[in-house]
Design an enzyme around this catalytic site. Structure first.
Site, PDB file in Angstrom:
ATOM      1  CG  HIS A 120      -1.642  -1.260   1.411  1.00  0.00           C
ATOM      2  ND1 HIS A 120      -2.296  -1.590   2.560  1.00  0.00           N
ATOM      3  CD2 HIS A 120      -1.797  -2.309   0.586  1.00  0.00           C
ATOM      4  CE1 HIS A 120      -2.819  -2.779   2.433  1.00  0.00           C
ATOM      5  NE2 HIS A 120      -2.521  -3.238   1.255  1.00  0.00           N
ATOM      6  CB  CYS A 153      -6.838  -1.031 -17.523  1.00  0.00           C
ATOM      7  SG  CYS A 153      -7.638  -2.468 -16.791  1.00  0.00           S
TER       8      CYS A 153
HETATM    9  C1  PEP Z   1      -4.619  -6.254 -14.248  1.00  0.00           C
HETATM   10  O1  PEP Z   1      -4.715  -7.337 -13.698  1.00  0.00           O
HETATM   11  O2  PEP Z   1      -4.017  -6.080 -15.321  1.00  0.00           O
HETATM   12  C2  PEP Z   1      -5.211  -5.049 -13.630  1.00  0.00           C
HETATM   13  C3  PEP Z   1      -5.280  -3.923 -14.292  1.00  0.00           C
HETATM   14  O3  PEP Z   1      -5.656  -5.147 -12.363  1.00  0.00           O
HETATM   15  P1  PEP Z   1      -4.725  -5.251 -11.082  1.00  0.00           P
HETATM   16  O4  PEP Z   1      -3.326  -4.939 -11.506  1.00  0.00           O
HETATM   17  O5  PEP Z   1      -5.272  -4.282 -10.103  1.00  0.00           O
HETATM   18  O6  PEP Z   1      -4.908  -6.671 -10.675  1.00  0.00           O
END
Ligand code: PEP
Ligand code: MG
Length: 754
Positions: free
Chosen positions: A366, A679
């Site tokens: 965090h 993303c």
């Molecule tokens: C991913 O898994 O690519 C994502 C964007 O989510 P996180 O990194 O929060 O798991």
């Protein structure tokens, strides 16, 4: 044998010598005579560390006086060098047969058989070595060893005061402090030059010898009581679920605060004539030496806990607050701490922070997330950094390479200042692109979006010129809180995020917890395989109250505005439908209450579980949009734990297998079934982003710092010919582990700015 007069008398005499108006050398010469006679030793010698490395003989009683400022030992050389290197006392009745013994003829020490040496320690540094020797074979008692260590503390103060500068035989300074270059793990990008601010400032112990031992003992007892009470209070507060340290750390604190061995050693040190503060420091010196050698992580943790408790006791004695008051922060502060909670970091004035160095914190922790959101360059995994540095030290943090320079020499400072200037120039160039649309050289519009998770991320939206928040990780609010955020606090956050975004859209992701993201207040079962376990939308569907409250908060926050939300870790189309069912119930509930609904609601699915690759058309028809979570998709496709350093980089995201999977997903968007974005981290890396665009992705969401570089790349990209080359490469070259090199060649051939 017991030293006549004992350490208390010696300390008193030494204090008198310290106050005499004589030269530093004369003072040292008197001191070694006094120690030798008090310890009934024929020899007493002081070696001092020089800035250029070796330990130099600075004073001696018993050895050849001509050897003073002539004899030197390298760290690690001889018994003296060994003591300096290990920071531990060494007592030998037959010194010359010790394997490390090194003979220096000019000293005439060959006639002395017994040897007792102790390091001269201050903070985490060894400033020198103090030695007594006896002609006859003898065993030094524990008490004598302790007494010599106590005496060494006074010498440490004398060295640290700078009084001995200029005495060294070589034109080299006494090594009160040295430049150190360390390497850790970068956790937040950027470059910081500034001065150390210890998150938990150390008390500088300047008064070593007690005036009145009885009164000093009483002070110690009072401080111990108060320190214990403060630990108990912290434990009570943690029972209420209030912010603060983790429960098992606190329990460890409580154990140490009542540890009989530790308390006995403190009392003995005071009885020997030290002030209570010096006694804590004295006992702590031994713990530090142990810590430096300890490799077992559990024992290291316990020794760290001991350091914390000793620090608390010192603050109690000094009547100082344990944490720095934010207003005491200088304007180029580099925070240094063993570990730090995100809330503590948020308490500092961001405009004065230049960097952060921690002993422990993972890249996914965090504190790392908050440091990145604040744009504070940060490095972790620097062992003992809070002991190595002192308040106000010049320090450089490189959040790209993980390098940390303590007291950097002028040439290192100059090199980094140049690096910082170059970086700033690049940032200026990126800033200048802020309002330029992200269009490829041949006119294809690309959507560059930003990932966020905290309110403090939001100003980056307009600063970077990102089109929208493409991923808002709602779990961060939950991770930073000490209990489940209630409906109203969730609603407040989401409304504030929408307000801050203005007319730019925000895509909220529902709670993605489980796996490595645990909530301390949520009872969770130990899982063999947390990444494959009960997490994300699985929790949301099994505990619908949780997900419904969150959806309700989003619906209320978005009253009269557009709402976009998406579900993480969807593995089947049916899971998605059930998620939509919950949302529809909440929409109906809202209508029943007569509340204003959002003007539009779009529910998307994150594509991060490979099972959906074979249900692409179906999930595309069910969802209002798709967003590829490439971090997790890669983890599950290649069966590599993304947080396990040993395997995380084993396979390349630019491998034919992964790229072909991504191509199939992009086709769904190209066929117009539903909008498809991505993303994960790869969207923010230039070569990867170029490849994604060539595969058919037109919307990428990334960290704020990546927007500028990716836009610069996009503006230089002739998409059509690059796409043709990339697709041909993917078709022809399916065997290798990675297509990174040929992709780089394609970029170069077409003049793409990476
Ligand atoms: C991913 O898994 O690519 C994502 C964007 O989510 P996180 O990194 O929060 O798991
Ligand atoms: Mg994910």
């Amino acid at each position: 044998m017991r030293a006549p007069g004992g350490p208390r008398l010696l300390l008193r005499r030494l204090r008198e010598v310290m106050a005499e108006p004589v030269t530093a050398q004369a003072r040292l010469d008197r001191i070694v005579v006094l120690i030798a006679s008090n310890m009934v030793a024929e020899v007493c010698s002081l070696y001092v560390s020089r800035a250029d490395g070796p330990l130099e003989l600075f004073a001696t009683e018993g050895l050849n006086r001509e050897a003073v400022h002539q004899t030197t030992m390298r760290p690690g050389e001889g018994l003296v060098g060994l003591i300096a290197a290990t920071a531990e006392a060494l007592a030998l009745s037959d010194a010359q047969n010790h394997p490390a013994f090194s003979y220096k003829p000019e000293t005439g020490e060959e006639i002395y058989q017994s040897f007792l040496g102790v390091p001269v320690l201050r903070g985490g540094a060894t400033l020198g070595v103090l030695v007594v020797q006896n002609r006859a074979r003898r065993t030094y008692s524990e008490e004598e060893i302790e007494a010599l260590q106590t005496t060494a503390m006074l010498l440490a103060e004398m060295i640290a005061s700078g009084e001995l500068q200029g005495l060294a035989g070589q034109p080299s300074a006494v090594a009160v402090r040295k430049a150190v270059a360390l390497k850790g793990a970068p956790i937040a990008e950027g470059l910081g030059l500034g001065h150390v601010v210890l998150h938990q400032p150390r008390v500088v112990v300047s008064k070593i010898v007690a005036d009145d031992v009885g009164a000093e003992l009483a002070r110690l007892e009072t401080a111990i009581e108060a320190m214990r009470a403060s630990v108990d209070e912290m434990i009570d507060r943690s029972d209420d679920g209030a912010e603060g340290e983790h429960r098992d750390v606190l329990e460890a604190f409580r154990m140490i605060a009542h540890d009989r061995g530790w308390l006995r050693r403190l009392r003995e040190a005071v009885t020997s004539g030290l002030t209570a503060e010096a006694a804590v420091e004295r006992v702590q010196n031994d713990a530090r030496a142990k810590l430096q050698r300890q490799t077992d992580p559990y024992l290291r943790d316990r020794l760290h806990d001991l350091t914390d408790i000793a620090n608390r006791l010192l603050h109690q004695l000094a009547g100082q607050s344990l944490v720095l008051k934010p207003e005491e922060l200088p304007d180029n502060a580099i925070l240094v701490a063993r570990s730090m909670s995100p809330a503590a970091l948020l308490d500092y004035d961001r405009s004065r922070l230049r960097g952060l160095v921690l002993e422990e914190a993972g890249a996914a922790s965090h504190i790392a997330i908050v440091a990145r959101a604040l744009g504070v360059p940060a490095v972790s995994d620097i062992a003992n950094i809070s002991d190595i540095v002192e308040q106000g030290d010049a320090l450089i943090v490189d959040g790209v390479t993980g390098e940390v320079h303590v007291l950097p020499p002028p040439e290192v400072q100059a090199a980094y200042a140049e690096k910082a200037r170059l970086r700033a120039r690049k940032q200026d160039q990126y800033r200048a692109l802020r309002d330029t649309p992200a269009t490829t050289l041949d006119g294809a519009p690309i959507g560059l979006h930003m990932n966020a998770g905290l309110l403090i991320d939001m100003p980056h939206l307009s600063e970077t010129g990102a089109q929208s928040i493409g991923l808002f990780r709602t779990e961060l609010q939950f991770m930073l809180a000490s209990r489940f955020p209630r409906l109203d606090s969730q609603e407040t956050l989401y409304a504030a995020v929408l307000d801050a975004a203005g007319d730019k859209p925000v895509t909220f992701r529902t709670l993605d917890i489980g796996g490595d993201k645990r909530l301390p207040y949520m009872t969770s079962h130990e899982e063999e395989n947390p990444a494959l376990g009960w997490r994300a939308v699985r929790i949301g569907l099994d505990k619908p109250a949780l997900l419904r409250i969150q959806m309700r908060a989003m619906l209320r926050a978005a009253a009269g505005r557009k709402l976009r939300l998406m579900l993480p870790m969807v593995a089947t189309v049916d899971e998605f439908r059930r998620g939509r069912g919950l949302l529809e119930r909440e929409v109906a509930f809202l209508a029943q209450l007569g509340r204003i609904p959002p003007v539009s609601i779009q529910l998307g699915a994150m594509l991060e579980v490979p099972s959906l690759l074979w249900q692409l058309d179906e999930i595309a028809r069910a969802a209002d949009f798709l967003s590829v979570g490439s971090n997790d998709l890669m983890q599950y496709l290649y069966a590599v734990d993304r947080d396990n350093k040993r395997v995380a980089d084993r396979f390349d995201t630019m491998s034919p297998g992964f790229l072909r999977a991504l191509r199939r997903i992009a086709e769904v968007g190209e066929r117009g079934l539903t909008p498809v974005a991505l993303c994960g981290e790869i969207g923010g890396r230039p070569l990867e982003a170029m490849t994604l665009m060539a595969l058919g992705f037109r919307d990428l969401s990334m960290s704020a710092t990546a927007i500028g570089p990716i836009k610069a790349m996009t503006l230089s990209l002739p998409l059509a010919p690059v796409r043709a080359d990339v697709l041909a490469l993917l078709e022809q070259n399916g065997e290798g582990d990675s297509l990174r090199e040929p992709l780089r060649e394609i970029a170069e051939r077409h003049g793409v700015r990476l």
